[in-house]
Write a protein that holds these residues in place. Sequence first.
Motif, PDB file in Angstrom:
ATOM      1  N   LYS A  73      15.238  43.458  19.204  1.00 36.30           N
ATOM      2  CA  LYS A  73      15.163  41.800  19.667  1.00 36.30           C
ATOM      3  C   LYS A  73      14.494  40.957  18.549  1.00 36.30           C
ATOM      4  O   LYS A  73      13.419  41.330  18.171  1.00 36.30           O
ATOM      5  N   GLY A  74      15.061  40.010  17.807  1.00 38.66           N
ATOM      6  CA  GLY A  74      14.732  38.988  17.229  1.00 38.66           C
ATOM      7  C   GLY A  74      14.973  39.473  15.589  1.00 38.66           C
ATOM      8  O   GLY A  74      14.830  38.514  14.854  1.00 38.66           O
ATOM      9  N   ASP A  75      15.466  40.660  15.211  1.00 35.44           N
ATOM     10  CA  ASP A  75      15.682  40.942  13.827  1.00 35.44           C
ATOM     11  C   ASP A  75      16.988  40.277  13.361  1.00 35.44           C
ATOM     12  O   ASP A  75      17.765  39.847  14.086  1.00 35.44           O
ATOM     13  N   ARG A  76      16.843  39.821  12.097  1.00 34.18           N
ATOM     14  CA  ARG A  76      17.951  39.070  11.506  1.00 34.18           C
ATOM     15  C   ARG A  76      18.788  40.075  10.801  1.00 34.18           C
ATOM     16  O   ARG A  76      18.108  40.899  10.036  1.00 34.18           O
ATOM     17  N   VAL A  77      20.071  40.021  10.844  1.00 30.16           N
ATOM     18  CA  VAL A  77      21.015  40.720  10.147  1.00 30.16           C
ATOM     19  C   VAL A  77      22.398  39.905   9.723  1.00 30.16           C
ATOM     20  O   VAL A  77      22.552  38.715  10.263  1.00 30.16           O
ATOM     21  N   TYR A  78      22.990  40.545   8.839  1.00 34.58           N
ATOM     22  CA  TYR A  78      24.251  40.020   8.207  1.00 34.58           C
ATOM     23  C   TYR A  78      25.216  41.007   8.597  1.00 34.58           C
ATOM     24  O   TYR A  78      25.064  42.179   8.559  1.00 34.58           O
ATOM     25  N   CYS A  79      26.196  40.533   9.491  1.00 28.29           N
ATOM     26  CA  CYS A  79      27.434  41.165   9.919  1.00 28.29           C
ATOM     27  C   CYS A  79      28.680  40.658   9.401  1.00 28.29           C
ATOM     28  O   CYS A  79      28.934  39.650   9.351  1.00 28.29           O
ATOM     29  N   GLU A  80      29.741  41.803   9.125  1.00 33.55           N
ATOM     30  CA  GLU A  80      30.726  41.635   8.728  1.00 33.55           C
ATOM     31  C   GLU A  80      31.868  42.267   9.529  1.00 33.55           C
ATOM     32  O   GLU A  80      31.946  43.466   9.521  1.00 33.55           O
ATOM     33  N   LEU A 108      18.516  42.226   7.433  1.00 31.99           N
ATOM     34  CA  LEU A 108      17.794  41.137   6.670  1.00 31.99           C
ATOM     35  C   LEU A 108      16.261  41.199   7.082  1.00 31.99           C
ATOM     36  O   LEU A 108      15.420  41.014   6.210  1.00 31.99           O
ATOM     37  N   SER A 109      15.839  41.521   8.075  1.00 33.00           N
ATOM     38  CA  SER A 109      14.470  41.632   8.524  1.00 33.00           C
ATOM     39  C   SER A 109      14.587  42.577   9.958  1.00 33.00           C
ATOM     40  O   SER A 109      15.318  42.336  10.605  1.00 33.00           O
ATOM     41  N   THR A 110      13.576  43.423   9.641  1.00 31.18           N
ATOM     42  CA  THR A 110      13.414  44.496  10.887  1.00 31.18           C
ATOM     43  C   THR A 110      11.829  44.144  11.281  1.00 31.18           C
ATOM     44  O   THR A 110      11.032  44.448  10.404  1.00 31.18           O
ATOM     45  N   LYS A 111      11.637  44.374  12.712  1.00 39.61           N
ATOM     46  CA  LYS A 111      10.404  44.546  13.000  1.00 39.61           C
ATOM     47  C   LYS A 111       9.814  46.049  12.831  1.00 39.61           C
ATOM     48  O   LYS A 111       8.748  46.176  12.970  1.00 39.61           O
ATOM     49  N   LYS A 112      10.843  46.842  12.932  1.00 38.74           N
ATOM     50  CA  LYS A 112      10.375  48.503  13.027  1.00 38.74           C
ATOM     51  C   LYS A 112       9.986  48.848  11.852  1.00 38.74           C
ATOM     52  O   LYS A 112       9.517  50.056  11.422  1.00 38.74           O
ATOM     53  N   ASP A 113      10.131  48.132  10.619  1.00 38.15           N
ATOM     54  CA  ASP A 113       9.905  48.407   9.412  1.00 38.15           C
ATOM     55  C   ASP A 113       8.460  48.107   9.214  1.00 38.15           C
ATOM     56  O   ASP A 113       7.961  47.009   9.154  1.00 38.15           O
TER      57      ASP A 113
END
Length: 143
Positions: A73-80, A108-113
């Motif tokens: 939850k909260g991670d930023r993603v690019y979806c197509e 684009l950003s992940t908290k698990k990383d």
Amino acid sequence: MAGTINKVILIGHLGDEVKMHYFEGGNSIGRFPLATNETYTNRQTGEKVTNVEWHNIVVRNKLAEICEKYLTKGDRVYCEGRIKTRQYEVDGQKRYATEIHVQDMTFLSTKKDPNNMASNEVPQQGSHTPPSIAPEEDDDLPF
């Protein structure tokens, strides 16, 4: 142009964890809400207004498993993907749900990383580890 196009591109933040459903035969489907927002200044009051739009995202099979593994939850993603509307019944009444069926995605950003990788280093569809970036060579080219 003789044909039609059904294509959606979204950049947003996950509103919840990826909910997975597994089927016989090894297929799987993941679903999660994605929030996109628009900010503007109200001309009359001068105050900033933010509108949030929620999208129902659907990912399948390998991409769904990758999303479940890396996204929170909260991670930023690019979806197509493409828009699909499905019909279902609740207590005899027809209901409709509009979903975005995603075929390609970039994290684009992940908290698990643990290293908080840059956007060009995060896993994309079909990969479990980030691609390595080769250092640029000095080749004396003017461009």
